[in-house]
Design a protein around this motif. Structure first.
Motif, mmCIF file in Angstrom:
data_model
loop_
_atom_site.group_PDB
_atom_site.id
_atom_site.type_symbol
_atom_site.label_atom_id
_atom_site.label_comp_id
_atom_site.label_asym_id
_atom_site.label_seq_id
_atom_site.Cartn_x
_atom_site.Cartn_y
_atom_site.Cartn_z
ATOM 1 N N ARG A 112 -41.205 -11.008 -31.341
ATOM 2 C CA ARG A 112 -40.291 -11.678 -30.428
ATOM 3 C C ARG A 112 -38.905 -11.899 -30.841
ATOM 4 O O ARG A 112 -38.477 -12.208 -31.896
ATOM 5 C CB ARG A 112 -41.029 -12.990 -30.393
ATOM 6 N N GLY A 113 -37.931 -11.610 -29.662
ATOM 7 C CA GLY A 113 -36.430 -11.811 -29.933
ATOM 8 C C GLY A 113 -35.945 -10.872 -31.158
ATOM 9 O O GLY A 113 -34.770 -10.784 -31.515
ATOM 10 N N VAL A 114 -36.804 -9.760 -31.398
ATOM 11 C CA VAL A 114 -36.335 -8.797 -32.319
ATOM 12 C C VAL A 114 -35.572 -7.412 -31.626
ATOM 13 O O VAL A 114 -35.840 -6.991 -30.624
ATOM 14 C CB VAL A 114 -37.645 -8.134 -32.845
ATOM 15 N N LYS A 115 -34.531 -7.279 -32.254
ATOM 16 C CA LYS A 115 -33.743 -5.950 -31.753
ATOM 17 C C LYS A 115 -34.421 -4.867 -32.311
ATOM 18 O O LYS A 115 -34.855 -4.855 -33.323
ATOM 19 C CB LYS A 115 -32.340 -6.183 -32.017
ATOM 20 N N ASP A 116 -33.793 -3.667 -31.835
ATOM 21 C CA ASP A 116 -34.318 -2.391 -32.473
ATOM 22 C C ASP A 116 -33.521 -2.125 -33.908
ATOM 23 O O ASP A 116 -32.232 -2.461 -34.022
ATOM 24 C CB ASP A 116 -33.916 -0.908 -31.637
ATOM 25 N N PHE A 117 -34.434 -1.787 -34.634
ATOM 26 C CA PHE A 117 -33.347 -1.198 -36.091
ATOM 27 C C PHE A 117 -34.158 -0.129 -36.774
ATOM 28 O O PHE A 117 -35.268 0.545 -36.050
ATOM 29 C CB PHE A 117 -33.413 -2.421 -36.871
ATOM 30 N N TRP A 118 -33.686 0.277 -37.551
ATOM 31 C CA TRP A 118 -34.005 1.737 -38.404
ATOM 32 C C TRP A 118 -34.328 1.393 -39.988
ATOM 33 O O TRP A 118 -33.640 0.447 -40.592
ATOM 34 C CB TRP A 118 -32.789 2.751 -38.613
ATOM 35 N N ILE A 119 -35.382 1.793 -40.422
ATOM 36 C CA ILE A 119 -35.557 2.055 -42.001
ATOM 37 C C ILE A 119 -35.425 3.152 -42.545
ATOM 38 O O ILE A 119 -36.151 4.155 -41.887
ATOM 39 C CB ILE A 119 -36.721 0.926 -42.401
ATOM 40 N N TYR A 120 -34.856 3.264 -43.415
ATOM 41 C CA TYR A 120 -35.124 4.701 -44.446
ATOM 42 C C TYR A 120 -35.615 4.402 -45.635
ATOM 43 O O TYR A 120 -35.274 3.578 -46.483
ATOM 44 C CB TYR A 120 -33.403 5.240 -44.690
ATOM 45 N N PHE B 78 -37.462 1.318 -35.428
ATOM 46 C CA PHE B 78 -38.566 0.159 -34.810
ATOM 47 C C PHE B 78 -38.151 -0.231 -33.586
ATOM 48 O O PHE B 78 -37.038 -0.894 -33.439
ATOM 49 C CB PHE B 78 -38.309 -0.980 -35.951
ATOM 50 N N GLU B 79 -38.767 0.235 -32.613
ATOM 51 C CA GLU B 79 -38.379 -0.210 -31.257
ATOM 52 C C GLU B 79 -39.331 -1.398 -30.909
ATOM 53 O O GLU B 79 -40.575 -1.195 -30.953
ATOM 54 C CB GLU B 79 -38.674 1.184 -30.161
ATOM 55 N N LYS B 80 -38.700 -2.266 -30.396
ATOM 56 C CA LYS B 80 -39.412 -3.428 -29.810
ATOM 57 C C LYS B 80 -40.729 -3.215 -28.973
ATOM 58 O O LYS B 80 -40.735 -2.474 -28.063
ATOM 59 C CB LYS B 80 -38.533 -4.361 -29.125
ATOM 60 N N GLU B 81 -42.056 -3.643 -29.679
ATOM 61 C CA GLU B 81 -43.095 -3.335 -28.840
ATOM 62 C C GLU B 81 -43.492 -4.539 -28.069
ATOM 63 O O GLU B 81 -43.544 -5.980 -28.570
ATOM 64 C CB GLU B 81 -44.189 -3.214 -29.876
ATOM 65 N N VAL B 82 -43.798 -4.350 -26.849
ATOM 66 C CA VAL B 82 -43.949 -5.417 -25.967
ATOM 67 C C VAL B 82 -45.276 -6.166 -26.464
ATOM 68 O O VAL B 82 -46.135 -5.513 -26.664
ATOM 69 C CB VAL B 82 -43.990 -5.056 -24.606
ATOM 70 N N GLY B 83 -45.332 -7.441 -26.446
ATOM 71 C CA GLY B 83 -46.326 -8.185 -26.600
ATOM 72 C C GLY B 83 -46.704 -8.146 -28.339
ATOM 73 O O GLY B 83 -47.467 -8.884 -28.446
ATOM 74 N N ALA B 84 -45.969 -7.452 -29.002
ATOM 75 C CA ALA B 84 -46.352 -7.500 -30.501
ATOM 76 C C ALA B 84 -45.738 -8.938 -30.994
ATOM 77 O O ALA B 84 -44.836 -9.323 -30.814
ATOM 78 C CB ALA B 84 -45.634 -6.647 -31.415
ATOM 79 N N PRO B 85 -46.779 -9.743 -31.587
ATOM 80 C CA PRO B 85 -46.607 -11.099 -31.703
ATOM 81 C C PRO B 85 -45.513 -11.335 -32.943
ATOM 82 O O PRO B 85 -44.528 -12.262 -32.794
ATOM 83 C CB PRO B 85 -47.588 -11.601 -32.904
ATOM 84 N N GLY B 86 -45.071 -10.266 -33.898
ATOM 85 C CA GLY B 86 -44.140 -10.337 -34.799
ATOM 86 C C GLY B 86 -42.654 -9.815 -34.285
ATOM 87 O O GLY B 86 -41.791 -10.013 -35.047
#
Ligand SMILES: Nc1nc2c(ncn2[C@@H]2O[C@H](COP(=O)(O)OP(=O)(O)O)[C@@H](O)[C@H]2O)c(=O)[nH]1
Ligand SMILES: [Mg+2]
Length: 448
Positions: free
Chosen positions: A282-290, A272-280
């Motif tokens: 804001r302030g989100v750091k990159d993360f991974w889900i398995y 999950f790489e931060k998408e510029v302009g995505a409303p959800g």
């Protein structure tokens, strides 16, 4: 030079500095009597080789950077028995945090929705054919035979498209079998760009009236009831949306994509790489889900993830009224409780945050409304109120008690009631869960 030769940099600079001592110098020296054209060619080849070498170095560096980054990023593991809703929760995360990416895949999901629709049609055709084969039948007539024959091309399309995306293309999936795709999402680009998928869409469009007649037929409905064929239970149910999903200009909605059903073989890793302009985002750091498989035989693959993840989302439907698909001797809720205790007790996970989702709460509500009596399945439920609140309250306390008793050291109990196919209610929960996980992670990285 190959990627498995990481030392090439050092060997280049560490060798003796005198060219005469360099065993390679003789090979690098220009050949005697070289023509200008040959020289230009040789230099070009040399430049090309150097460029390739730099590119490979850069790739190694990038994958190492990503690897180091992954080490630092938050990683979340989705756990739960098969069909508990793990992949659906993953889709909710993607919808919220990488909506542009989610959006770009709608076309591939259109085909999956249609495959799900065909699969329902196939179940109905099978029920009709079985009825014809029975020694006595009264519900079905020649008109049904005709209708089944007219719908046959759908089943051919199903086999063609399933073979196209199947993880084991050499063993074409038989009718009615689950189709497994390989993890990594390659099947999405295959579907989005395939003529076979386009053709299938056209065939479904051409037969939409016949599908509609089949589904509107009262005798068919009666037959399904008599034979206990429940199309809704398996997920991927689109029979109440035939006109909409078969339309020529149909684009799957978020909710359609969440309800669409496809099985992945093996582990899915999602970045999950931060998408510029995505409303959800804001302030989100990159993360991974398995997202891992949950069937009884495949749970060993979970273990390598245990010492790398910071949080686990554990899903369980409260399906005390069902048994496992892979082992009909095991009650689904008992299996879940057993897994829950194991996860809570695992020493590798003692610092891991564990978040419990009671999923498929829409189904529990519907079952209770239809007259399900809990204590008939769970005698210890006794005379508690046979209501939604009564059920969730009772099982929540059970899960909380096991969590407390089994955890190697005290930790917080996080719990949510979810309906993962409902994008709106789930979005809020996903937001809260994400915040909680990052709060704890941030807190701990400050302590370190
Ligand atoms: N009605 C209902 N269906 C759900 C819910 N969550 C998941 N499903 C469906 O249940 C099926 C299995 O879900 P999936 O996410 O593939 O489960 P997994 O095997 O744990 O990955 C899919 O068809 C989903 O659409 C829910 O909350 N309610
Ligand atoms: Mg899954």
């Amino acid at each position: 030079m190959t990627i498995s030769d990481p030392g090439h940099h050092r060997s280049r600079t560490r060798g003796p500095s005198l060219d005469s001592a360099d065993p390679f110098a003789i090979h690098m020296a220009p050949p005697e009597g070289e023509t200008p054209a040959a020289r230009a060619e040789r230099l070009a080849a040399q430049q090309y080789a150097e460029k390739m070498s730099r590119q490979i170095d850069e790739q190694i560096l990038q994958s190492k950077r990503l690897h180091d980054k992954k080490d630092k990023d938050v990683k979340i593991l989705l756990l739960g028995q098969s069909e508990s809703g793990k992949s659906t929760v993953l889709k909710n995360f993607r919808l919220r945090f990488t909506p542009q990416y989610f959006d770009s895949e709608r076309n591939a999901w259109r085909t999956v929705v249609l495959l799900n629709l065909i699969s329902s049609v196939r179940s109905i055709i099978t029920a009709i054919e079985n009825e014809f084969a029975a020694p006595e039948f009264n519900l079905v007539h020649d008109s049904h035979r005709t209708l089944c024959a007219e719908l046959a091309p759908l089943l051919e399309e199903e086999v063609t498209v399933n073979t196209l995306i199947s993880a084991t293309p050499n063993v074409p999936p038989g009718q009615g079998q689950d189709v497994f795709v390989r993890p990594g999402g390659e099947w999405k680009s295959v579907l989005a760009n395939s003529d076979e998928a386009k053709h299938a869409v056209e065939v479904v469009f051409g037969l939409r009236d016949e599908i509609d007649s089949l589904w509107a037929d009262t005798a068919v409905r009666e037959l399904l009831e008599k034979k206990d064929v429940s199309l809704k239970d398996g997920g991927g149910y689109f029979m109440d949306d035939i006109a909409r999903v078969t339309a020529e200009d149909y684009v799957p909605t978020d909710s359609d994509i969440l309800r669409a059903r496809i099985k992945t073989m093996g582990v899915e890793e999602h970045f999950f790489e931060k998408e510029v302009g995505a409303p959800g985002a804001r302030g989100v750091k990159d993360f991974w889900i398995y997202d891992v498989p949950g069937a009884k035989g495949s749970r060993a693959v979970w273990i390598p993830f245990f010492d790398m993840v910071q949080a686990i989302v554990f899903l369980t439907p409260l399906s005390f009224y069902e048994v496992l698909e892979e082992d009909s001797r095991v009650n689904r809720l008992e299996d879940s409780v057993h897994l829950w205790k194991e996860i809570c007790a695992n020493p590798l996970l003692q610092n891991c945050q564990i978040i419990l989702f009671f999923n498929k709460m829409d189904i529990l509500k519907a079952k209770l409304k239809a007259g399900l009596i809990i204590k008939e399945y769970v005698p210890s439920f006794a005379d508690r109120p046979n209501t939604y609140a009564g059920a969730t309250g009772y099982f929540k306390e059970k899960f909380r008690a096991y969590h407390k008793r089994s955890s190697p050291k005290p930790r917080a109990f996080f719990y949510y009631e979810t309906t993962a196919v409902d994008t709106r209610s789930t979005a809020k929960i996903i937001g809260a869960v994400h915040e909680e996980i990052f709060r704890k992670h941030l807190h701990e990285s400050i302590l370190i």
